[in-house]
Design an enzyme around this catalytic site. Structure first.
Site, PDB file in Angstrom:
ATOM      1  N   SER A  98       0.651  -1.170  -0.065  1.00 42.17           N
ATOM      2  CA  SER A  98       0.080  -0.007  -0.095  1.00 42.17           C
ATOM      3  C   SER A  98       0.763   1.224   0.183  1.00 42.17           C
ATOM      4  CB  SER A  98      -0.858  -0.032   1.170  1.00 42.17           C
ATOM      5  OG  SER A  98      -2.021  -0.770   0.937  1.00 42.17           O
ATOM      6  N   GLY A 142       2.695 -11.860   2.898  1.00 47.45           N
ATOM      7  CA  GLY A 142       3.870 -12.086   3.478  1.00 47.45           C
ATOM      8  C   GLY A 142       4.919 -11.029   3.506  1.00 47.45           C
TER       9      GLY A 142
END
Length: 450
Positions: free
Chosen positions: A58, A305
């Site tokens: 993000s 992850g």
């Protein structure tokens, strides 16, 4: 700033907290300091280096916001006009609300519609356009502009807007208008580009396991690119972008990437963030304006992850970027990042912990089920506290994550904290009330009662 022990500190923290691989870049005192440790994939044993590229997740949203601001500079976009002005096909289940959603609402996560719609619309160049058309069934959780709730969906719409007005796909615009003028060399967008670099693979720790293993998937769908699925960078490239921001929009070689006014607007607080750990402060245009004392701004990122920490301390001119590919990243941040944060004149955020003797709460107003596209909370009342069953739903459920049962105790007004940590953190949730009854649960996203 003392950074002589950066390599050793990173190595020690990664080893102590089960982080397979990590890299860090710090700009301080006019110089770049870098370190890397571990491996990019425990199955292949490929060593992590300072040149390695990680998924920044993000953090990509700030790059998308910068592309929007370039359009504003050219008079092609007005932040306060409805998105449908530029994308007539943008609509939602609530057509009236969709007609009122502005570009600024999307930049500040205040559009009010479901934010975690992770539809895979394929690898074609039309994948983002197909995604936007699919939002026609997306539910409205709050009226536009009323509340902040993290919204990946909104940034995908912004990516579609950028692509439409530039006449190219989002990835091409990122490369031509940001990566190239910034001078980024350790950067990949598509998987076939990542093969040209040492590319990190995410790791997860399955239930009952003691060590992280490679995640079942490397990348989220291409349709999510403008929100965070496609950009792979070495930490130094995040530092390069940040230095451009510190310089008022000018890259290292003197190339103007953003107008100074665009930078100012991106860093101007636009909307107060609910006061939960990890969400304190305000949202700017793309940037999180962090409530860390003396001011800081940046953005975190997370994919399957992989994790990114990225912040800018304007008073001291220090920039930091950390990427990691699994394990207890929060503890690594406490050991390696927080001391640097303090030296930069900032007050690092401390992880919340439940009170030793929590007050009994009248839990009845909060009992119910709250759900969004990716998660469901089933809230029950037990002995002055909340017993919450958390179920991952939607496409992410393919990762095989188990249901989680957590006891939450009172932590503030309409706010509760988990008594046991999840992923190294005690989760904090809050409730928005209406007529004495909880209408929404907030965990960073706004989840309506169903």
């Amino acid at each position: 700033m003392m950074l002589d022990d950066l390599q050793k500190n990173l190595e020690d923290a990664a080893r102590a907290h089960g982080v397979p691989g990590a890299a860090i870049a710090v700009w301080a005192d006019g110089a770049l300091h870098e370190a890397a440790t571990g491996v990019l994939n425990v199955n292949t044993g490929v060593e992590a280096t300072v040149d390695s590229v990680f998924q920044v997740g993000s953090t990509s949203k700030v790059w998308t916001a910068a592309l929007v601001m370039q359009l504003v500079e050219e008079g092609l976009v007005d932040l306060d006009k409805p998105v449908a002005t530029y994308l007539p096909e943008f609509t939602l289940a609530d057509a009236d609300a969709a007609a009122r959603v502005t570009v600024r609402h999307l930049l500040t996560h205040t559009g009010g519609f479901e934010g975690d719609i992770f539809t895979d619309t394929g690898r074609g160049d039309d994948c983002v356009d197909i995604y936007v058309k699919g939002l026609s069934t997306a539910a409205q959780v709050t009226p536009p502009g009323e509340a902040l709730a993290y919204c990946n969906s909104g940034y995908i719409v912004l990516g579609a807007l950028v692509a439409r007005l530039r006449g190219a796909v989002w990835e091409q615009v990122v490369r031509e208008r940001l990566l190239t003028p910034l001078g980024c060399t350790q950067a990949a967008l598509y998987p076939e580009e990542a093969l040209l670099f040492r590319a990190a693979f995410g790791h997860v720790t399955p239930p009952g396991a003691s060590e992280p293993v490679p995640a079942p998937h490397w990348q989220l769908p291409r349709s999510l690119g403008p929100a965070g699925s496609m950009l792979n960078l070495a930490p130094r490239e995040l530092v390069r972008f940040a230095r451009m921001i510190l310089a008022g929009g000018v890259a290292e070689d003197g190339t103007r990437v953003l107008a100074e006014e665009s930078v100012r607007q991106m860093l101007t607080p636009q909307f107060k963030v609910p006061d939960l750990p990890g969400f304190g402060g305000h949202w700017g245009l793309g940037f999180t304006i962090m409530g860390w004392g003396n001011g800081a701004y940046g953005h975190t990122g997370g994919t399957i992850g992989q994790s990114t920490i990225w912040w800018i301390a304007p008073e001291s001119g220090v920039v930091l970027a950390v990427n990691a590919n699994g394990g207890d990243v929060d503890s690594l941040v406490e050991d390696v990042v927080n001391p640097i944060t303090s030296q930069a004149g900032l007050v690092p955020e401390t992880r919340p912990v439940p009170p030793a003797e929590p007050a009994r709460a009248d839990a009845a107003p909060y009992v119910g089920v709250y759900a969004g596209p990716q998660v469901r909370y089933n809230v029950a009342a037990v002995d002055g506290a909340l017993e919450v069953k958390i179920t991952v739903t939607g496409p992410i459920s393919a990762l095989g994550l188990p249901d989680t049962a957590v006891r939450f105790v009172a932590y503030g007004e309409h706010t509760f904290i988990g008594t046991e940590p999840l992923g190294g953190q005690h989760q904090v949730i809050s409730f928005a009330m209406k007529d004495g009854r909880a209408a929404r649960l907030f965990d960073g996203r706004a989840l309506p009662r169903v």
